[in-house]
Design an enzyme around this catalytic site. Structure first.
Site, short mmCIF file in Angstrom:
data_model
loop_
_atom_site.label_atom_id
_atom_site.label_comp_id
_atom_site.label_asym_id
_atom_site.label_seq_id
_atom_site.Cartn_x
_atom_site.Cartn_y
_atom_site.Cartn_z
N ILE A 34 0.76 -1.25 0.11
CA ILE A 34 0.01 -0.01 0.21
C ILE A 34 0.93 1.22 -0.11
O ILE A 34 0.43 2.42 -0.37
CB ILE A 34 -0.96 -0.06 1.19
CG1 ILE A 34 -2.12 1.01 1.06
CG2 ILE A 34 -0.30 0.43 2.60
CD1 ILE A 34 -3.35 0.53 2.05
N ASN A 89 11.72 -8.62 6.75
CA ASN A 89 11.96 -8.06 8.09
C ASN A 89 11.48 -8.95 9.35
O ASN A 89 10.23 -9.49 9.16
CB ASN A 89 11.15 -6.59 8.20
CG ASN A 89 11.78 -5.51 7.10
OD1 ASN A 89 13.20 -5.79 6.73
ND2 ASN A 89 11.12 -4.77 6.43
N HIS A 102 5.90 -11.78 5.91
CA HIS A 102 5.66 -11.45 4.55
C HIS A 102 7.00 -11.30 4.06
O HIS A 102 7.83 -10.84 4.45
CB HIS A 102 4.96 -10.25 4.47
CG HIS A 102 5.43 -9.23 5.48
ND1 HIS A 102 5.06 -9.22 6.73
CD2 HIS A 102 6.03 -8.13 5.37
CE1 HIS A 102 5.51 -8.27 7.34
NE2 HIS A 102 6.31 -7.54 6.59
N LEU A 103 7.12 -11.45 2.64
CA LEU A 103 8.27 -11.44 1.84
C LEU A 103 8.21 -10.03 1.04
O LEU A 103 7.10 -10.11 0.14
CB LEU A 103 8.57 -12.63 1.01
CG LEU A 103 9.82 -12.64 0.11
CD1 LEU A 103 10.54 -14.31 0.04
CD2 LEU A 103 9.63 -11.91 -1.31
N HIS A 104 9.01 -9.10 1.19
CA HIS A 104 8.90 -7.99 0.12
C HIS A 104 9.80 -8.29 -1.25
O HIS A 104 10.87 -8.92 -0.92
CB HIS A 104 9.68 -6.85 0.82
CG HIS A 104 9.16 -6.16 1.98
ND1 HIS A 104 8.09 -5.17 2.00
CD2 HIS A 104 9.27 -6.81 3.44
CE1 HIS A 104 7.72 -4.85 3.48
NE2 HIS A 104 8.40 -5.96 4.09
#
Ligand code: 5GP
Ligand code: ZN
Length: 116
Positions: A34, A89, A102-104
């Protein structure tokens, strides 16, 4: 499958909170961040609620690989041919702000190293 209805990313994966879907299957869900930190910024999450990488157990090995393969496929699909960065993170020192693993996937610009 364990999901938490107090968790924003569980709600996103369930479609209860809208998101821009980039990929979906039975084990993972990918969507646009987002507040993107690069021209292309996707988040790839397991559908199962898992608080962070620090809580990964042996039975998560398959989904952890699945998340990384999804990153490679999304990078190919979105033309990140010059490279990209994958980041998870983890915990307070890692800068994790949402307590669902979560994987960025970040691309479309040159990334700095070391990270801040
Ligand atoms: P973290 O700092 O935990 O590694 O990353 C959390 C990421 O989730 C941030 O990049 C933030 O912009 C994104 N994010 C937080 N809430 C939402 C949301 O409701 N929808 C979407 N698409 N991204 C979110
Ligand atoms: Zn969750």
């Amino acid at each position: 499958m364990l999901v938490s209805m107090d968790c924003i990313f569980c709600k996103i994966a369930a479609g209860e909170i809208p998101s821009k879907q980039l990929y979906s299957d039975e084990a993972v869900y990918a969507f646009a961040d987002i507040d993107p930190k690069a021209p292309f910024h996707a988040l790839i999450i397991p559908r199962e609620h898992l608080t962070s990488l620090a809580d990964a157990a042996e039975h998560h090995k398959a989904v952890l690989g699945h998340m990384h393969y999804t990153a490679a496929e999304l990078a190919r699909k979105h033309g990140l041919d010059n490279g990209y960065r994958v980041v998870i993170n983890t915990g307070a020192d890692g800068g994790q702000t949402v307590s669902h693993l979560h994987l960025h996937l970040l691309g479309g610009r040159l990334m700095a190293w070391p990270p801040g």
